[in-house]
Write an enzyme that holds these catalytic residues in place. Structure first.
Site, PDB file in Angstrom:
ATOM      1  N   SER A  52      -5.817  50.889 -84.047  1.00 30.32           N
ATOM      2  CA  SER A  52      -5.396  51.794 -85.195  1.00 30.32           C
ATOM      3  C   SER A  52      -3.834  51.984 -85.443  1.00 30.32           C
ATOM      4  O   SER A  52      -3.823  52.270 -86.893  1.00 30.32           O
ATOM      5  CB  SER A  52      -6.260  53.092 -84.774  1.00 30.32           C
ATOM      6  OG  SER A  52      -5.846  53.584 -83.674  1.00 30.32           O
ATOM      7  N   SER A  69      -9.954  56.106 -82.546  1.00 28.17           N
ATOM      8  CA  SER A  69      -8.626  57.054 -81.617  1.00 28.17           C
ATOM      9  C   SER A  69      -8.186  56.400 -82.658  1.00 28.17           C
ATOM     10  O   SER A  69      -6.822  55.619 -82.199  1.00 28.17           O
ATOM     11  CB  SER A  69      -9.610  56.610 -80.592  1.00 28.17           C
ATOM     12  OG  SER A  69      -7.965  57.265 -79.837  1.00 28.17           O
ATOM     13  N   LYS A  70      -6.326  57.468 -82.399  1.00 27.42           N
ATOM     14  CA  LYS A  70      -5.556  56.968 -82.824  1.00 27.42           C
ATOM     15  C   LYS A  70      -4.165  56.080 -81.587  1.00 27.42           C
ATOM     16  O   LYS A  70      -3.569  55.352 -81.940  1.00 27.42           O
ATOM     17  CB  LYS A  70      -4.603  58.122 -83.443  1.00 27.42           C
ATOM     18  CG  LYS A  70      -4.461  59.744 -83.485  1.00 27.42           C
ATOM     19  CD  LYS A  70      -4.144  59.964 -83.516  1.00 27.42           C
ATOM     20  CE  LYS A  70      -3.988  61.739 -83.470  1.00 27.42           C
ATOM     21  NZ  LYS A  70      -3.371  62.691 -84.723  1.00 27.42           N
ATOM     22  N   ARG A  71      -5.441  56.223 -80.427  1.00 27.08           N
ATOM     23  CA  ARG A  71      -4.699  55.703 -79.550  1.00 27.08           C
ATOM     24  C   ARG A  71      -5.087  54.012 -79.457  1.00 27.08           C
ATOM     25  O   ARG A  71      -4.615  53.670 -78.587  1.00 27.08           O
ATOM     26  CB  ARG A  71      -5.004  56.493 -77.969  1.00 27.08           C
ATOM     27  CG  ARG A  71      -4.298  57.589 -77.974  1.00 27.08           C
ATOM     28  CD  ARG A  71      -4.251  58.427 -76.973  1.00 27.08           C
ATOM     29  NE  ARG A  71      -5.754  59.214 -77.603  1.00 27.08           N
ATOM     30  CZ  ARG A  71      -5.794  60.698 -78.389  1.00 27.08           C
ATOM     31  NH1 ARG A  71      -4.736  60.685 -78.776  1.00 27.08           N
ATOM     32  NH2 ARG A  71      -7.113  60.770 -77.875  1.00 27.08           N
ATOM     33  N   ASP A  72      -6.311  53.692 -79.866  1.00 31.68           N
ATOM     34  CA  ASP A  72      -6.661  53.046 -79.738  1.00 31.68           C
ATOM     35  C   ASP A  72      -5.514  51.815 -80.655  1.00 31.68           C
ATOM     36  O   ASP A  72      -5.329  52.099 -81.644  1.00 31.68           O
ATOM     37  CB  ASP A  72      -8.583  52.475 -80.933  1.00 31.68           C
ATOM     38  CG  ASP A  72      -9.114  53.221 -80.523  1.00 31.68           C
ATOM     39  OD1 ASP A  72      -9.058  53.187 -78.901  1.00 31.68           O
ATOM     40  OD2 ASP A  72     -10.225  54.247 -80.642  1.00 31.68           O
TER      41      ASP A  72
END
Ligand code: GLU
Ligand code: ZN
Length: 495
Positions: free
Chosen positions: A270, A264-267
């Site tokens: 990333s 996810s973009k929140r990881d």
């Protein structure tokens, strides 16, 4: 940079929304589009999908441009370079969309929907309970002028909905093959908000049509919107909006992160900014990201961007989810670091030899000393930011204090060894070989092999148990500073 001499008709686009920080999934999409454009001699269009004022930001827009430049992914049309379809920021194209929406309404390809959110919710729930498809039920498809007048009189607002054809939509995805979507699973969908703002669902295909995009390479998460968009492209072609053809689609596989969950973009892993700060080379990162769904050949995973461009065909992209492996990403970066000419490597280190990364005062930095260490560091670094801790012993007045290293190396007997080593080093010639011989001899006097003998010396001089080859490091540090540090360590041990 305008590509007036494009050697093929291929026109791809990278069209992010400027929300948040650039992430690796986005970079993979940009890279595959760019590589395909460059491989085919086509045109790379960069378009900014900033139609959501509540979420878009100027900062994010600047970061996108900056990221593309840092990565070396250039564009032939788009922000700052312009092009025949300018402007390339959707926030500057609102009149175009209003005009297209009006024509879609007039031609019957779209209609006004007066349903309230509560009404839609209720009907959706009922459909679910009865196991019917739960998309929009078409209630406003064929309102009479009287019904419309009544709704308007009630003060209802309306959105614009696109009318989906009643037959299945079939297309051949370059990655996934032939796909068919049944009409009951693709309902009429909103294209203009009640406040008149055009939605992504409208502006994305409209701009693809106007900008004559031939190939849409994008993430698999958008696959469910593709039949809707294809129907819209066909309507646009009928109305004479744009090039009149429907682009070919290629949906790039999901990228999975830890625990087999979609990255996810929140990881944290990333965030592109994180890779930049850690000192990945653009080449290294692009090399790794290109492997998320593609490979150059079975037995090879290290290649340059030029080699990628020469080999890349979107038809070779694999439909299976790709796994994001940070360790492998780092290993590939390390390989690219080693392949740099040493002067380029040294130059690439520069940001991490300065504030805010460097803990030494700037006047302590010594270029010749650094240049002497650079070849030693080059074979050991994974990312450029590692350089700081590998060379700080040379530029700090005193070595860092690392408690763990100290405890590990300064066991009982370390003081005796250090004293002997200091004596022998004081008398030694100052080349790495001679220094090694001196420490080896000191070790022998105390019944210690070289590895054990050098640990306290390394910690006394650099502060850490791990680092660059010790004797080369001492050679660069010099006799006086080396001996002073051994004395200081001895004082500390006896204190
Ligand atoms: N702006 C869209 C997004 O960020 C682009 C989708 C597409 O490539 O069609 O998801
Ligand atoms: Zn309705």
């Amino acid at each position: 940079m305008t590509n007036a001499t494009a050697a093929s008709d291929v026109r791809v686009r990278f069209c992010p929304s400027p929300t948040g920080n650039p992430h690796v999934g986005l970079v993979r999409t940009a890279l595959f589009n760019w590589a395909y454009a460059r491989h085919t001699g086509g045109t790379m269009v960069f378009r900014i999908e900033d139609t959501d004022a509540a979420r878009d930001s100027e900062e994010s827009y600047q970061q996108l441009l900056d990221a593309m430049r840092w990565l070396g992914l250039d564009w032939d049309e788009g922000p700052e370079v312009g092009g025949p379809h300018a402007p390339y920021r959707q926030s500057e194209r609102t009149e175009i969309y209003a005009d297209v929406a009006r024509r879609l309404l007039e031609s019957g390809h779209a209609y006004r929907c007066y349903c309230t959110a509560e009404e839609l919710d209720k009907r959706r729930e009922a459909a679910r309970r009865e196991n019917r498809p739960s998309g929009y039920d078409g209630a406003c498809r064929d309102l009479t002028p009287e019904q419309v007048a009544a709704y308007e009189a009630e003060g209802r607002t309306s959105i614009v909905r696109f009318r989906m054809p009643d037959e299945p939509i079939t297309f051949t995805d370059l990655v996934r093959g032939e796909l068919t979507f049944a009409p009951e699973h693709v309902s009429d969908y909103g294209i203009v908000r009640a406040n008149g703002a055009a939605l992504y669902t409208l502006v994305n295909p409209v701009d693809d049509a106007l900008m004559e995009i031939t190939h849409v390479l994008r993430g698999e998460d958008l696959l469910s919107s593709t039949p809707r968009q294809i129907a819209l492209y066909r309507a646009l072609a009928e109305l004479g909006v744009g090039a009149g053809h429907t682009p070919v689609f290629a949906h790039l596989p999901y990228v999975m992160g830890e625990g087999n969950k979609k990255l996810s973009k929140r990881d944290p892993e990333s965030s592109l900014n994180l890779y930049r700060e850690r000192g990945f080379l653009p080449e290294g990162l692009l090399n790794y990201l290109s492997l998320l769904g593609w490979s150059i050949s079975e037995d090879r995973d290290i290649f340059s961007v030029d080699e990628l461009v020469a080999a890349f065909d979107v038809r070779d992209v694999n439909a299976n989810p790709a796994r994001f492996d940070l360790k492998k990403c780092e290993a590939i970066n390390a390989t690219h670091l080693r392949e740099l000419p040493v002067a380029d490597f040294a130059a690439a280190c520069a940001p991490w030899l300065q504030a805010p990364y460097a803990p030494w005062s700037p006047e302590n930095f010594d270029q010749a000393g650094f240049d002497a260490l650079a070849p030693l560091a080059q074979t050991r670094l994974t990312v450029l930011s590692d350089i700081t801790a590998n060379v700080d012993f040379l530029f700090l007045d005193e070595p860092v204090e690392d408690q763990k290293s100290w405890q590990k190396a300064m066991k009982p007997g370390a003081d005796a060894l250090l004293r002997t080593a200091g004596e022998k080093l004081a008398l030694s010639g100052w080349t790495a070989d001679e220094l090694k011989a001196a420490v080896l001899a000191a070790g022998e006097e105390h019944g210690l092999k070289l590895g054990k003998a050098q640990a306290p010396v390394r910690v006394a001089v650099t502060g850490r148990t791990v680092g660059l080859p010790l004797f080369e490091s001492l050679e660069v540090l010099g006799r006086e500073r080396t001996l002073a540090r051994i004395d200081a360590a001895l004082a500390k041990l006896s204190g």
